[in-house]
Design a protein around this motif. Structure first.
Motif, PDB file in Angstrom:
ATOM      1  N   SER A  16       0.838  -1.201   0.000  1.00 40.11           N
ATOM      2  CA  SER A  16       0.000   0.000   0.000  1.00 40.11           C
ATOM      3  C   SER A  16       0.876   1.256   0.000  1.00 40.11           C
ATOM      4  O   SER A  16       1.263   1.748   1.066  1.00 40.11           O
ATOM      5  CB  SER A  16      -0.929   0.004   1.215  1.00 40.11           C
ATOM      6  OG  SER A  16      -1.620   1.229   1.293  1.00 40.11           O
ATOM      7  N   THR A  18       0.090   4.245  -0.462  1.00 41.32           N
ATOM      8  CA  THR A  18      -0.567   5.338   0.270  1.00 41.32           C
ATOM      9  C   THR A  18      -0.303   5.232   1.759  1.00 41.32           C
ATOM     10  O   THR A  18      -0.004   6.235   2.424  1.00 41.32           O
ATOM     11  CB  THR A  18      -2.094   5.314   0.003  1.00 41.32           C
ATOM     12  OG1 THR A  18      -2.313   5.346  -1.398  1.00 41.32           O
ATOM     13  CG2 THR A  18      -2.775   6.496   0.646  1.00 41.32           C
ATOM     14  N   LYS A  19      -0.384   4.021   2.296  1.00 44.04           N
ATOM     15  CA  LYS A  19      -0.125   3.824   3.732  1.00 44.04           C
ATOM     16  C   LYS A  19       1.334   4.157   4.045  1.00 44.04           C
ATOM     17  O   LYS A  19       1.632   4.804   5.057  1.00 44.04           O
ATOM     18  CB  LYS A  19      -0.446   2.385   4.128  1.00 44.04           C
ATOM     19  CG  LYS A  19      -0.334   2.139   5.612  1.00 44.04           C
ATOM     20  CD  LYS A  19      -0.786   0.743   5.994  1.00 44.04           C
ATOM     21  CE  LYS A  19      -0.682   0.574   7.495  1.00 44.04           C
ATOM     22  NZ  LYS A  19      -1.067  -0.784   7.911  1.00 44.04           N
ATOM     23  N   PHE A  21       3.268   6.210   2.409  1.00 41.46           N
ATOM     24  CA  PHE A  21       3.394   7.667   2.318  1.00 41.46           C
ATOM     25  C   PHE A  21       2.892   8.331   3.601  1.00 41.46           C
ATOM     26  O   PHE A  21       3.532   9.234   4.146  1.00 41.46           O
ATOM     27  CB  PHE A  21       2.610   8.184   1.110  1.00 41.46           C
ATOM     28  CG  PHE A  21       2.661   9.677   0.962  1.00 41.46           C
ATOM     29  CD1 PHE A  21       3.707  10.286   0.302  1.00 41.46           C
ATOM     30  CD2 PHE A  21       1.660  10.475   1.511  1.00 41.46           C
ATOM     31  CE1 PHE A  21       3.766  11.673   0.181  1.00 41.46           C
ATOM     32  CE2 PHE A  21       1.708  11.854   1.386  1.00 41.46           C
ATOM     33  CZ  PHE A  21       2.764  12.452   0.720  1.00 41.46           C
ATOM     34  N   ASP A  22       1.739   7.864   4.081  1.00 35.58           N
ATOM     35  CA  ASP A  22       1.167   8.434   5.309  1.00 35.58           C
ATOM     36  C   ASP A  22       2.102   8.266   6.497  1.00 35.58           C
ATOM     37  O   ASP A  22       2.219   9.167   7.337  1.00 35.58           O
ATOM     38  CB  ASP A  22      -0.188   7.793   5.618  1.00 35.58           C
ATOM     39  CG  ASP A  22      -1.278   8.224   4.651  1.00 35.58           C
ATOM     40  OD1 ASP A  22      -1.076   9.235   3.939  1.00 35.58           O
ATOM     41  OD2 ASP A  22      -2.326   7.548   4.595  1.00 35.58           O
ATOM     42  N   ILE A  23       2.778   7.139   6.575  1.00 35.38           N
ATOM     43  CA  ILE A  23       3.723   6.886   7.679  1.00 35.38           C
ATOM     44  C   ILE A  23       4.846   7.923   7.642  1.00 35.38           C
ATOM     45  O   ILE A  23       5.185   8.528   8.657  1.00 35.38           O
ATOM     46  CB  ILE A  23       4.302   5.448   7.592  1.00 35.38           C
ATOM     47  CG1 ILE A  23       3.216   4.419   7.926  1.00 35.38           C
ATOM     48  CG2 ILE A  23       5.512   5.287   8.519  1.00 35.38           C
ATOM     49  CD1 ILE A  23       3.604   2.983   7.598  1.00 35.38           C
ATOM     50  N   PHE A  25       4.836  10.821   6.050  1.00 34.12           N
ATOM     51  CA  PHE A  25       4.261  12.156   6.248  1.00 34.12           C
ATOM     52  C   PHE A  25       4.097  12.453   7.741  1.00 34.12           C
ATOM     53  O   PHE A  25       4.513  13.510   8.227  1.00 34.12           O
ATOM     54  CB  PHE A  25       2.913  12.252   5.524  1.00 34.12           C
ATOM     55  CG  PHE A  25       2.311  13.620   5.576  1.00 34.12           C
ATOM     56  CD1 PHE A  25       2.644  14.568   4.629  1.00 34.12           C
ATOM     57  CD2 PHE A  25       1.402  13.966   6.574  1.00 34.12           C
ATOM     58  CE1 PHE A  25       2.081  15.844   4.665  1.00 34.12           C
ATOM     59  CE2 PHE A  25       0.846  15.228   6.624  1.00 34.12           C
ATOM     60  CZ  PHE A  25       1.186  16.177   5.668  1.00 34.12           C
ATOM     61  N   GLU A  26       3.489  11.510   8.457  1.00 31.06           N
ATOM     62  CA  GLU A  26       3.261  11.694   9.905  1.00 31.06           C
ATOM     63  C   GLU A  26       4.582  11.832  10.665  1.00 31.06           C
ATOM     64  O   GLU A  26       4.681  12.608  11.616  1.00 31.06           O
ATOM     65  CB  GLU A  26       2.470  10.518  10.478  1.00 31.06           C
ATOM     66  CG  GLU A  26       1.027  10.472  10.032  1.00 31.06           C
ATOM     67  CD  GLU A  26       0.206  11.648  10.540  1.00 31.06           C
ATOM     68  OE1 GLU A  26       0.415  12.081  11.687  1.00 31.06           O
ATOM     69  OE2 GLU A  26      -0.636  12.144   9.767  1.00 31.06           O
ATOM     70  N   TRP A  29       6.701  15.396   8.659  1.00 33.86           N
ATOM     71  CA  TRP A  29       6.135  16.673   8.238  1.00 33.86           C
ATOM     72  C   TRP A  29       6.507  17.815   9.184  1.00 33.86           C
ATOM     73  O   TRP A  29       6.979  18.854   8.745  1.00 33.86           O
ATOM     74  CB  TRP A  29       4.603  16.592   8.121  1.00 33.86           C
ATOM     75  CG  TRP A  29       4.034  17.852   7.549  1.00 33.86           C
ATOM     76  CD1 TRP A  29       3.823  18.107   6.229  1.00 33.86           C
ATOM     77  CD2 TRP A  29       3.663  19.049   8.247  1.00 33.86           C
ATOM     78  NE1 TRP A  29       3.327  19.383   6.067  1.00 33.86           N
ATOM     79  CE2 TRP A  29       3.224  19.986   7.297  1.00 33.86           C
ATOM     80  CE3 TRP A  29       3.654  19.428   9.583  1.00 33.86           C
ATOM     81  CZ2 TRP A  29       2.782  21.254   7.631  1.00 33.86           C
ATOM     82  CZ3 TRP A  29       3.220  20.705   9.928  1.00 33.86           C
ATOM     83  CH2 TRP A  29       2.783  21.601   8.952  1.00 33.86           C
ATOM     84  N   GLN A  51       5.128  20.780   0.947  1.00 33.11           N
ATOM     85  CA  GLN A  51       4.239  20.072   0.023  1.00 33.11           C
ATOM     86  C   GLN A  51       5.026  19.570  -1.193  1.00 33.11           C
ATOM     87  O   GLN A  51       4.853  18.423  -1.623  1.00 33.11           O
ATOM     88  CB  GLN A  51       3.112  20.996  -0.426  1.00 33.11           C
ATOM     89  CG  GLN A  51       2.143  20.338  -1.379  1.00 33.11           C
ATOM     90  CD  GLN A  51       1.012  21.263  -1.787  1.00 33.11           C
ATOM     91  OE1 GLN A  51       0.830  22.337  -1.242  1.00 33.11           O
ATOM     92  NE2 GLN A  51       0.253  20.847  -2.771  1.00 33.11           N
ATOM     93  N   TRP A  58       6.597  11.158  -3.027  1.00 35.94           N
ATOM     94  CA  TRP A  58       5.590  10.270  -3.610  1.00 35.94           C
ATOM     95  C   TRP A  58       6.079   9.719  -4.953  1.00 35.94           C
ATOM     96  O   TRP A  58       5.919   8.529  -5.246  1.00 35.94           O
ATOM     97  CB  TRP A  58       4.274  11.014  -3.788  1.00 35.94           C
ATOM     98  CG  TRP A  58       3.223  10.189  -4.477  1.00 35.94           C
ATOM     99  CD1 TRP A  58       2.827  10.287  -5.773  1.00 35.94           C
ATOM    100  CD2 TRP A  58       2.476   9.106  -3.918  1.00 35.94           C
ATOM    101  NE1 TRP A  58       1.864   9.347  -6.053  1.00 35.94           N
ATOM    102  CE2 TRP A  58       1.630   8.610  -4.929  1.00 35.94           C
ATOM    103  CE3 TRP A  58       2.431   8.511  -2.655  1.00 35.94           C
ATOM    104  CZ2 TRP A  58       0.750   7.554  -4.724  1.00 35.94           C
ATOM    105  CZ3 TRP A  58       1.552   7.456  -2.456  1.00 35.94           C
ATOM    106  CH2 TRP A  58       0.730   6.987  -3.477  1.00 35.94           C
TER     107      TRP A  58
END
Length: 197
Positions: A16, A18-19, A21-23, A25-26, A29, A51, A58
Motif C-alpha cells: 500500500s 498510500t499507507k 506515504f502516510d507513515i 508524512f506523519e 512533516w 508540500q 511520492w
C-alpha cells in the motif's frame, strides 16, 4: 529509520504505497516544516515547500530501496526547494529593477513626487525597524552593492545566512509596502466618496 524498520517499510510500500506515504508524512512533516520556516521566515511559503518535498517523495516511493535513507532524501529535497525559491526571488527582483531602470524619465507631477517621497519614507522607516543584523545585510546588498559572497566574507557568516536575512528583509518590505498601498487605496476611495456627497 533503522535497517529492519526500512525493510518493514518497503513491505508496506509494496502492499500500500498510500499507507507508506502516510507513515513518512506523519513522521517527518513537522520537522521539515520547522526547518523550512526557519529558512524562509514565512509559514505559508514553508507549507508550500514541504508540500513540494512530499510530492517529490511520492514520485520517488516506487524507486525506494533498502540503501536509501528516507530522512536524508527528504531534507535534501527541502534544501533544493529553498535554493530554488531564493533563486526565483532574486531573478524577479532583478527583473523589476531592470524594468524600472528602462522606464523613460518624464516630468513628475507634484502628486507623484509626494507619493514617491512617502513610499521612500515607508521603506526607510521599515529598514530602520529591522533587527540590526538584517538591516546591516540589507544595506550592504542594496546600498553598497555587495554580493552575497562579499557580505558573508565581510561579516564572517555563511552565504545561506545572508540569503535568509535578505529574504526576510524583502518580505518585511513587501508586506509594509502592500499595507501602505492598501491604505492609499482606502484613503483615495474615502476621498472620492466624500467629494461625491
Amino acid at each position: 529509520m533503522e535497517q529492519t524498520e526500512i525493510e518493514r517499510f518497503l513491505k508496506i510500500a509494496e502492499q500500500s504505497p498510500t499507507k507508506a506515504f502516510d507513515i513518512v508524512f506523519e513522521r517527518y512533516w513537522e520537522g521539515l516544516y520547522r526547518v523550512a520556516c526557519r529558512k524562509v521566515n514565512s509559514s505559508e511559503v514553508a507549507k508550500d515547500i514541504v508540500q513540494e518535498v512530499f510530492i517529490a517523495f511520492w514520485n520517488f516511493l516506487p524507486k525506494l530501496s533498502q540503501q536509501d535513507k528516507i530522512e536524508a532524501y527528504l531534507y535534501s529535497v527541502l534544501r533544493n526547494q529553498v535554493f530554488k525559491l531564493f533563486e526565483r526571488d532574486e531573478v524577479r527582483l532583478r527583473h523589476v529593477i531592470n524594468c524600472t531602470n528602462s522606464i523613460p524619465v518624464t516630468e513628475e507631477s507634484p502628486q507623484d513626487k509626494l507619493l514617491t517621497k512617502e513610499l521612500e519614507n515607508v521603506v526607510d522607516d521599515e529598514v530602520q525597524n529591522m533587527p540590526e543584523r538584517m538591516r546591516l545585510i540589507y544595506l550592504l546588498k542594496n546600498k553598497d552593492g555587495l554580493t552575497v559572497k562579499q557580505i558573508s566574507e565581510e561579516l564572517g557568516i555563511s552565504d545561506q545566512t545572508v540569503k535568509n536575512q535578505l529574504y526576510s528583509a524583502n518580505e518585511r518590505l513587501r508586506s509594509r509596502v502592500l499595507k501602505y498601498g492598501m491604505l492609499m487605496i482606502v484613503t483615495g476611495n474615502l476621498l472620492l466618496l466624500y467629494q461625491s456627497n
